[in-house]
Design a protein around this motif. Structure first.
Motif, PDB file in Angstrom:
ATOM      1  N   VAL A  98      36.120  46.934  35.335  1.00  0.00           N
ATOM      2  CA  VAL A  98      37.526  46.818  35.731  1.00  0.00           C
ATOM      3  C   VAL A  98      38.319  48.041  35.300  1.00  0.00           C
ATOM      4  CG1 VAL A  98      39.665  45.534  35.261  1.00  0.00           C
ATOM      5  CG2 VAL A  98      37.554  44.298  35.779  1.00  0.00           C
ATOM      6  N   LEU A  99      38.074  48.494  34.079  1.00  0.00           N
ATOM      7  CA  LEU A  99      38.811  49.640  33.543  1.00  0.00           C
ATOM      8  C   LEU A  99      38.400  50.937  34.226  1.00  0.00           C
ATOM      9  CD1 LEU A  99      38.790  48.774  29.734  1.00  0.00           C
ATOM     10  CD2 LEU A  99      40.652  48.433  31.377  1.00  0.00           C
ATOM     11  N   ALA A 100      37.143  51.009  34.643  1.00  0.00           N
ATOM     12  CA  ALA A 100      36.666  52.230  35.289  1.00  0.00           C
ATOM     13  C   ALA A 100      37.333  52.454  36.644  1.00  0.00           C
ATOM     14  CB  ALA A 100      35.153  52.173  35.455  1.00  0.00           C
ATOM     15  N   ASP A 101      37.561  51.349  37.381  1.00  0.00           N
ATOM     16  CA  ASP A 101      38.175  51.525  38.708  1.00  0.00           C
ATOM     17  C   ASP A 101      39.652  51.148  38.731  1.00  0.00           C
ATOM     18  OD1 ASP A 101      38.228  48.766  38.756  1.00  0.00           O
ATOM     19  OD2 ASP A 101      36.507  48.573  40.101  1.00  0.00           O
ATOM     20  N   GLN A 110      54.075  53.490  36.052  1.00  0.00           N
ATOM     21  CA  GLN A 110      54.022  54.187  34.768  1.00  0.00           C
ATOM     22  C   GLN A 110      53.437  53.284  33.688  1.00  0.00           C
ATOM     23  OE1 GLN A 110      57.540  54.790  32.095  1.00  0.00           O
ATOM     24  NE2 GLN A 110      57.351  56.922  32.753  1.00  0.00           N
ATOM     25  N   ALA A 111      53.930  52.056  33.600  1.00  0.00           N
ATOM     26  CA  ALA A 111      53.401  51.115  32.609  1.00  0.00           C
ATOM     27  C   ALA A 111      51.946  50.778  32.899  1.00  0.00           C
ATOM     28  CB  ALA A 111      54.248  49.843  32.592  1.00  0.00           C
ATOM     29  N   CYS A 112      51.588  50.701  34.168  1.00  0.00           N
ATOM     30  CA  CYS A 112      50.192  50.435  34.534  1.00  0.00           C
ATOM     31  C   CYS A 112      49.284  51.549  34.035  1.00  0.00           C
ATOM     32  CB  CYS A 112      50.075  50.275  36.046  1.00  0.00           C
ATOM     33  SG  CYS A 112      48.420  49.818  36.618  1.00  0.00           S
ATOM     34  N   ASP A 113      49.712  52.788  34.223  1.00  0.00           N
ATOM     35  CA  ASP A 113      48.919  53.929  33.749  1.00  0.00           C
ATOM     36  C   ASP A 113      48.761  53.895  32.228  1.00  0.00           C
ATOM     37  OD1 ASP A 113      48.675  54.835  36.330  1.00  0.00           O
ATOM     38  OD2 ASP A 113      50.269  56.339  36.162  1.00  0.00           O
ATOM     39  N   SER A 114      49.852  53.561  31.522  1.00  0.00           N
ATOM     40  CA  SER A 114      49.787  53.485  30.055  1.00  0.00           C
ATOM     41  C   SER A 114      48.834  52.393  29.605  1.00  0.00           C
ATOM     42  CB  SER A 114      51.186  53.207  29.480  1.00  0.00           C
ATOM     43  OG  SER A 114      52.086  54.239  29.787  1.00  0.00           O
ATOM     44  N   TYR A 115      48.971  51.215  30.218  1.00  0.00           N
ATOM     45  CA  TYR A 115      48.115  50.076  29.875  1.00  0.00           C
ATOM     46  C   TYR A 115      46.648  50.444  30.092  1.00  0.00           C
ATOM     47  CZ  TYR A 115      46.333  45.234  29.939  1.00  0.00           C
ATOM     48  OH  TYR A 115      45.637  44.088  29.681  1.00  0.00           O
ATOM     49  N   ALA A 146      45.151  53.435  30.265  1.00  0.00           N
ATOM     50  CA  ALA A 146      44.653  54.453  29.343  1.00  0.00           C
ATOM     51  C   ALA A 146      44.390  53.863  27.961  1.00  0.00           C
ATOM     52  CB  ALA A 146      45.660  55.597  29.248  1.00  0.00           C
ATOM     53  N   LEU A 147      45.329  53.048  27.480  1.00  0.00           N
ATOM     54  CA  LEU A 147      45.158  52.462  26.153  1.00  0.00           C
ATOM     55  C   LEU A 147      44.070  51.394  26.148  1.00  0.00           C
ATOM     56  CD1 LEU A 147      48.888  52.249  25.034  1.00  0.00           C
ATOM     57  CD2 LEU A 147      47.095  53.677  24.032  1.00  0.00           C
TER      58      LEU A 147
END
Length: 308
Positions: free
Chosen positions: A301-304, A268-273, A275-276
């Motif tokens: 990095v952010l794309a994958d 969950q925190a990974c998904d939040s990080y 997205a932000l």
């Protein structure tokens, strides 16, 4: 002030100052009793309130001692100024029901505190003769007397017909707030902006506290407090120019390491990080904070999702 006699309530004295009013509160959640208490301090007289749950009744008794708890229609019967402080989704049906049953009186000030709605939601009551006002305090509430003091300097999103603007603004000032005029059609965007900032901030901070505790930090709140306070102050002063950290610098390797570790500890925190971080990178690049030559690896990095 005497109990209502069926005559139109006077919304203001000369100069826009609200007359001393009998105040009713429909919905004694975290907001209504606080505003009722603030109006009492300003010289108005709370006369009736309605609440369903034990918690809401307890708040009413604590903040509005001696004020009888009655049905909503009876609140309106006793009051010149009625605060409708119910959840947003419940407001339209409440207003329609009160108007349909004849509970609304001509000249009665009807105030809701929803951020989402302007005065249009009060149209059924307006057609019955009520004077509609939308006064939304831009603050989070605990439902305790602490909130009354916090109203000092609090911005209120105010929407009202032009002829009632002075009365609406004067009521806000009497509660200690600062009126900010919001056009009817801008209310949904206004409310979305506040919810995005305040509600999601709580989620972000709570996640950070949990992650620090998982990292073995004994007092995560003490560690985060000064950092977040400074970041908030800088952001309010400088906007995007206040950005710091690995995303703004284009440190792709650091961001990838963050994502890997967060993925191990909390998806969950990974998904939040992630997205932000994507939004932060876009804003930093658009504002010239992220050097273009360092952006490519970071955006990859952010794309994958840091899977490289």
């Amino acid at each position: 002030m005497n109990a209502p006699t069926g005559r139109p309530a006077q919304p203001a004295e000369p100069g826009g100052r609200p007359a001393r009013l009998a105040v009713g509160v429909v919905g004694t959640g975290r907001v209504g009793p606080v505003l009722g208490a603030a109006l009492k301090l300003a010289g108005h007289r709370p006369v009736a309130a309605s609440g369903v749950s034990d918690a809401s009744r307890g708040r009413a008794e604590a903040l509005l001692p001696g004020v009888p708890l009655v049905e909503p229609a009876e609140v309106l019967a006793r009051s010149d100024l009625v605060l409708l402080t119910v959840p947003d989704d419940a407001l339209p049906d409440l207003v329609a029901g009160l108007a349909a049953t004849g509970a609304v009186r001509t000249g009665q000030l009807l105030v809701h505190t929803s951020g989402r709605y302007g005065v249009g939601v009060l149209d059924p009551a307006r057609r019955a003769g009520a004077l509609p006002l939308a006064l939304h305090p831009a603050m989070t509430f605990t439902g305790t007397e602490v909130d009354v003091a916090r109203l000092a300097g609090c911005s209120f999103g105010v929407t009202a017909p032009q002829r009632l603007r002075l009365a609406a603004e004067a009521l806000v000032v009497e509660m200690g707030g600062e009126p900010e005029w919001i056009e009817e059609e801008a209310r949904p965007l206004y409310h979305a902006a506040l919810a995005h900032g305040a509600n999601h901030l709580v989620t972000l901070v709570a996640q950070s506290l949990e992650l620090l505790a998982s990292a073995g930090v004994q007092a995560p709140d003490r560690m985060l407090g000064p950092l977040l306070g400074a970041a908030l102050d800088n952001a309010l002063r400088s906007g995007d120019a206040a950005l710091t950290g690995p995303v703004a610098r284009g440190d792709a390797g650091t961001v990838a390491a963050h994502l890997a570790e967060l993925g191990r500890v909390s998806s969950q925190a990974c998904d939040s990080y992630l997205a932000l971080a994507r939004v932060t990178a876009d804003r930093a690049l658009a504002n010239g904070l992220l050097p273009a030559e360092r952006a490519e690896d970071l955006l990859g990095v952010l794309a994958d999702g840091g899977l490289r």
